[in-house]
Design a protein around this motif. Structure first.
Motif, PDB file in Angstrom:
ATOM      1  N   SER A  30       0.968  -1.002  -0.093  1.00 31.34           N
ATOM      2  CA  SER A  30      -0.053   0.068  -0.024  1.00 31.34           C
ATOM      3  C   SER A  30       0.842   1.418  -0.065  1.00 31.34           C
ATOM      4  N   ALA A  31       2.067   1.162   0.655  1.00 27.19           N
ATOM      5  CA  ALA A  31       2.865   2.447   0.726  1.00 27.19           C
ATOM      6  C   ALA A  31       4.213   2.330  -0.452  1.00 27.19           C
ATOM      7  N   PRO A  32       3.982   2.708  -1.727  1.00 30.23           N
ATOM      8  CA  PRO A  32       5.134   2.631  -2.532  1.00 30.23           C
ATOM      9  C   PRO A  32       6.271   3.577  -1.926  1.00 30.23           C
ATOM     10  N   LEU A  33       7.442   2.722  -2.454  1.00 30.91           N
ATOM     11  CA  LEU A  33       8.941   3.523  -2.018  1.00 30.91           C
ATOM     12  C   LEU A  33       9.162   4.706  -2.883  1.00 30.91           C
ATOM     13  N   LYS A 127       7.830   2.124 -13.406  1.00 28.44           N
ATOM     14  CA  LYS A 127       7.462   4.022 -13.085  1.00 28.44           C
ATOM     15  C   LYS A 127       5.968   3.807 -12.878  1.00 28.44           C
ATOM     16  N   TYR A 128       5.197   2.870 -13.714  1.00 27.12           N
ATOM     17  CA  TYR A 128       3.777   3.144 -13.485  1.00 27.12           C
ATOM     18  C   TYR A 128       3.192   2.673 -12.406  1.00 27.12           C
ATOM     19  N   GLU A 129       3.510   1.624 -11.834  1.00 28.94           N
ATOM     20  CA  GLU A 129       3.212   0.676 -10.531  1.00 28.94           C
ATOM     21  C   GLU A 129       4.480   0.471  -9.795  1.00 28.94           C
ATOM     22  N   PRO A 130       4.869   1.466  -9.040  1.00 33.28           N
ATOM     23  CA  PRO A 130       6.340   1.335  -8.172  1.00 33.28           C
ATOM     24  C   PRO A 130       6.223   0.183  -7.202  1.00 33.28           C
TER      25      PRO A 130
END
Length: 168
Positions: A30-33, A127-130
């Motif tokens: 849930s929390a992308p880097l 890049k679209y879905e980290p």
């Protein structure tokens, strides 16, 4: 803490995270880097390289259509193995038929171009879905394969092969 002995009961609540398995969707944290990098048209852009080939790749949500140099992937990459190489990032991340890809490739041969498109798709997907970065990176798709053809040396027939020896 060093004096304590841990038993199996103490370790049973530990869990191990595994990578993507074929056919099983990948859970995204849930929390992308990293930040999501999308342009004004809702596309992610990346550059892929392999051997002498360079691929510019744009990725956007769609039906799974892949266009290379203005032609469909089945026309441009006639060999099924090359199409399999291109689709590997989608299969490993469980995102089959969810993104449209537009790629322009130059340089090298078809095998190098397919590797370049694969590298570009992998970069654009992260890049679209980290959150997919760890899955794609563990598969080794984000690493640029730096192997290239060795140059020909003077006094040799090829890079290492010598001319045929003649005694007389």
């Amino acid at each position: 803490m060093a004096d304590e002995k841990l038993g199996l009961e103490d370790l049973k609540d530990l869990t191990v995270e595994t990578g993507a398995v074929a056919g099983v969707p990948v859970a995204v944290s849930s929390a992308p880097l990293r930040e999501q990098e999308i342009d004004a048209q809702g596309r992610a852009y990346a550059t892929g390289r392999r051997k002498d080939a360079v691929a510019r790749v744009w990725l956007k949500p769609g039906t799974g259509k892949i266009t290379v140099n203005g032609r469909d992937q089945t026309v441009y990459f006639a060999r099924p193995t090359l199409r399999l190489v291109i689709n590997q990032p989608f299969e490993i991340s469980g995102r089959n038929d969810q993104f449209d890809v537009v790629a322009t490739v130059s340089g090298g041969g078809l095998s190098g171009q397919a590797g370049a498109v694969k590298h570009g798709i992998s970069q654009a997907l992260t890049k679209y879905e980290p959150g997919l970065r760890t899955v794609v990176k563990q598969a080794g798709f984000l690493t640029r394969d730096s192997r290239t053809v060795e140059r020909k040396k003077y006094g040799r027939a090829k890079a290492r092969r010598s001319f045929q020896f003649s005694k007389r």
